[in-house]
Design an enzyme around this catalytic site. Structure first.
Site, PDB file in Angstrom:
ATOM      1  N   ASP A  17     -28.818 -20.529 -10.956  1.00 39.06           N
ATOM      2  CA  ASP A  17     -28.572 -21.299 -12.178  1.00 39.06           C
ATOM      3  C   ASP A  17     -29.224 -20.606 -13.366  1.00 39.06           C
ATOM      4  O   ASP A  17     -30.207 -21.081 -13.944  1.00 39.06           O
ATOM      5  CB  ASP A  17     -29.084 -22.728 -12.015  1.00 39.06           C
ATOM      6  N   LYS A  38     -25.981 -19.683  -4.311  1.00 35.42           N
ATOM      7  CA  LYS A  38     -24.926 -20.497  -4.924  1.00 35.42           C
ATOM      8  C   LYS A  38     -24.638 -19.990  -6.330  1.00 35.42           C
ATOM      9  O   LYS A  38     -25.554 -19.807  -7.130  1.00 35.42           O
ATOM     10  CB  LYS A  38     -25.326 -21.977  -4.991  1.00 35.42           C
ATOM     11  N   ASP A  65     -19.545 -22.604  -6.201  1.00 36.95           N
ATOM     12  CA  ASP A  65     -19.559 -24.046  -6.472  1.00 36.95           C
ATOM     13  C   ASP A  65     -18.917 -24.325  -7.828  1.00 36.95           C
ATOM     14  O   ASP A  65     -19.605 -24.596  -8.815  1.00 36.95           O
ATOM     15  CB  ASP A  65     -21.006 -24.542  -6.434  1.00 36.95           C
ATOM     16  N   LYS A  67     -16.316 -26.650  -8.186  1.00 35.09           N
ATOM     17  CA  LYS A  67     -15.945 -28.070  -8.223  1.00 35.09           C
ATOM     18  C   LYS A  67     -14.580 -28.298  -8.878  1.00 35.09           C
ATOM     19  O   LYS A  67     -14.436 -29.056  -9.835  1.00 35.09           O
ATOM     20  CB  LYS A  67     -17.020 -28.896  -8.944  1.00 35.09           C
ATOM     21  N   PHE A  68     -13.558 -27.670  -8.330  1.00 31.77           N
ATOM     22  CA  PHE A  68     -12.220 -27.805  -8.903  1.00 31.77           C
ATOM     23  C   PHE A  68     -11.768 -29.271  -8.906  1.00 31.77           C
ATOM     24  O   PHE A  68     -11.986 -30.010  -7.946  1.00 31.77           O
ATOM     25  CB  PHE A  68     -11.216 -26.963  -8.115  1.00 31.77           C
ATOM     26  N   HIS A  69     -11.107 -29.656 -10.000  1.00 27.80           N
ATOM     27  CA  HIS A  69     -10.615 -31.032 -10.115  1.00 27.80           C
ATOM     28  C   HIS A  69      -9.442 -31.029 -11.077  1.00 27.80           C
ATOM     29  O   HIS A  69      -9.625 -30.967 -12.296  1.00 27.80           O
ATOM     30  CB  HIS A  69     -11.727 -31.954 -10.619  1.00 27.80           C
ATOM     31  N   ASP A  70      -8.224 -31.087 -10.541  1.00 30.99           N
ATOM     32  CA  ASP A  70      -7.033 -31.016 -11.387  1.00 30.99           C
ATOM     33  C   ASP A  70      -5.835 -31.479 -10.566  1.00 30.99           C
ATOM     34  O   ASP A  70      -5.995 -31.941  -9.428  1.00 30.99           O
ATOM     35  CB  ASP A  70      -6.841 -29.577 -11.899  1.00 30.99           C
ATOM     36  N   ILE A  71      -4.652 -31.330 -11.124  1.00 30.69           N
ATOM     37  CA  ILE A  71      -3.453 -31.699 -10.382  1.00 30.69           C
ATOM     38  C   ILE A  71      -3.259 -30.724  -9.213  1.00 30.69           C
ATOM     39  O   ILE A  71      -3.800 -29.611  -9.235  1.00 30.69           O
ATOM     40  CB  ILE A  71      -2.213 -31.699 -11.302  1.00 30.69           C
ATOM     41  N   THR A  74      -2.308 -26.940  -9.891  1.00 30.83           N
ATOM     42  CA  THR A  74      -3.348 -26.173 -10.573  1.00 30.83           C
ATOM     43  C   THR A  74      -4.530 -25.899  -9.647  1.00 30.83           C
ATOM     44  O   THR A  74      -5.083 -24.790  -9.625  1.00 30.83           O
ATOM     45  CB  THR A  74      -3.824 -26.923 -11.828  1.00 30.83           C
ATOM     46  N   THR A 129     -24.945 -35.842  -7.156  1.00 34.81           N
ATOM     47  CA  THR A 129     -26.249 -36.403  -6.787  1.00 34.81           C
ATOM     48  C   THR A 129     -27.045 -36.876  -7.985  1.00 34.81           C
ATOM     49  O   THR A 129     -28.076 -37.514  -7.826  1.00 34.81           O
ATOM     50  CB  THR A 129     -27.087 -35.378  -6.000  1.00 34.81           C
ATOM     51  N   GLN A 200     -32.391 -35.532 -10.058  1.00 37.45           N
ATOM     52  CA  GLN A 200     -31.824 -35.903  -8.767  1.00 37.45           C
ATOM     53  C   GLN A 200     -32.263 -37.322  -8.410  1.00 37.45           C
ATOM     54  O   GLN A 200     -33.447 -37.608  -8.271  1.00 37.45           O
ATOM     55  CB  GLN A 200     -32.270 -34.925  -7.681  1.00 37.45           C
ATOM     56  N   GLY A 220     -32.950 -25.660  -5.540  1.00 38.30           N
ATOM     57  CA  GLY A 220     -33.000 -24.769  -6.687  1.00 38.30           C
ATOM     58  C   GLY A 220     -34.320 -24.728  -7.407  1.00 38.30           C
ATOM     59  O   GLY A 220     -35.172 -23.875  -7.140  1.00 38.30           O
ATOM     60  N   ARG A 221     -34.521 -25.666  -8.324  1.00 43.38           N
ATOM     61  CA  ARG A 221     -35.657 -25.595  -9.238  1.00 43.38           C
ATOM     62  C   ARG A 221     -37.025 -25.532  -8.575  1.00 43.38           C
ATOM     63  O   ARG A 221     -37.920 -24.852  -9.096  1.00 43.38           O
ATOM     64  CB  ARG A 221     -35.573 -26.759 -10.242  1.00 43.38           C
TER      65      ARG A 221
END
Length: 242
Positions: A17, A38, A65, A67-71, A74, A129, A200, A220-221
């Site tokens: 990140d 990641k 990562d 995070k695909f979100h579409d029709i 696509t 999360t 979180q 991560g952090r």
């Protein structure tokens, strides 16, 4: 579960990140013992596939990562292209719906075959999360209890043929019991007992999350922002080994 041949430390994924390729390479070189990284939206938008090449040249495993979100059409196109990178894990939001999930699963097979690489494991996001039960009820207006909602999203992904789901550590035990041993469960939001929770909301310690049934943890952090990231990594490894 499909990770029994891996050590616990090989099942901990560390997020890159950071905002650019220079910072990413510096972190990778600072932590050569990390085997699984990641790559999320910020770094991928900044570097494109260059960071994936850097990681593969160092024989690292990659969790892409995005995070695909579409029709469905696509999402399928994006997954087909992403599969060609030869990454290990790829994410899509379960809320894209059954048709999109099925299209994405087919597309990663096609994209990987066209590029001559192994297809990535396609993993569905159940619920971010950072969201709480209150957020689910009041902001998103979803009338289900949070654990039930996460379970329904995981079952949607499983029924669509996906390989796994992303869930908080607090839901992983129920998902493991209901969805079975073959569904990969990836848990972000994991925090060692000595680390701050940050944003979180639904966290457990690494040892607790593995015990509950997680296949992979994303931490991560607590590592990447520590004064001594290598020492923080070793401390986490000792914690999960006991």
């Amino acid at each position: 579960m499909k990770t029994n041949n891996l050590s616990l430390t090989d099942r901990i994924i560390v997020p890159l990140d950071v905002p650019n390729i220079k910072a990413a390479i510096a972190l990778i070189d600072q932590l050569p013992q990390i085997t699984f990284w990641k790559v999320g939206l910020e770094l991928f938008v900044s570097t494109g596939s260059e960071i994936l090449t850097v990681l593969k040249n160092r024989d690292k495993r990659i969790f892409l990562d995005l995070k695909f979100h579409d029709i469905p059409n696509t999402v399928a196109g994006a997954c087909r292209q992403a599969a060609g990178y030869g990454v290990d894990l790829l994410t899509i939001h379960a809320t894209a719906g059954s048709a999109a999930l099925k299209a994405a699963k087919l597309a990663v097979q096609e994209g990987a075959e066209a590029s001559g690489v192994a297809p990535p494991k396609l993993i569905a996001i159940t619920l971010l999360t950072s969201l709480s039960s209150r957020d689910l009820a009041f902001d998103l207006k979803i009338p289900l209890e949070l654990p039930e909602y996460a379970l329904q999203m995981a079952l949607l992904a499983k029924n669509a043929g996906l390989d796994g789901a992303v869930c908080s550590p607090q839901e992983v035990e129920q998902l493991r019991q209901t969805c079975g041993e073959d569904l990969l469960l990836v848990c972000p939001g994991v925090r060692p007992s000595w680390a701050e929770a940050g944003d979180q909301r639904r966290s457990l310690t690494p040892a607790q999350a593995f015990k509950a049934g997680a296949d992979y943890l994303v931490i991560g952090r607590p590592i990447t922002t520590a004064k001594d990231p290598s020492a923080a990594w070793e401390r986490i490894c000792q914690e999960v080994a006991t």
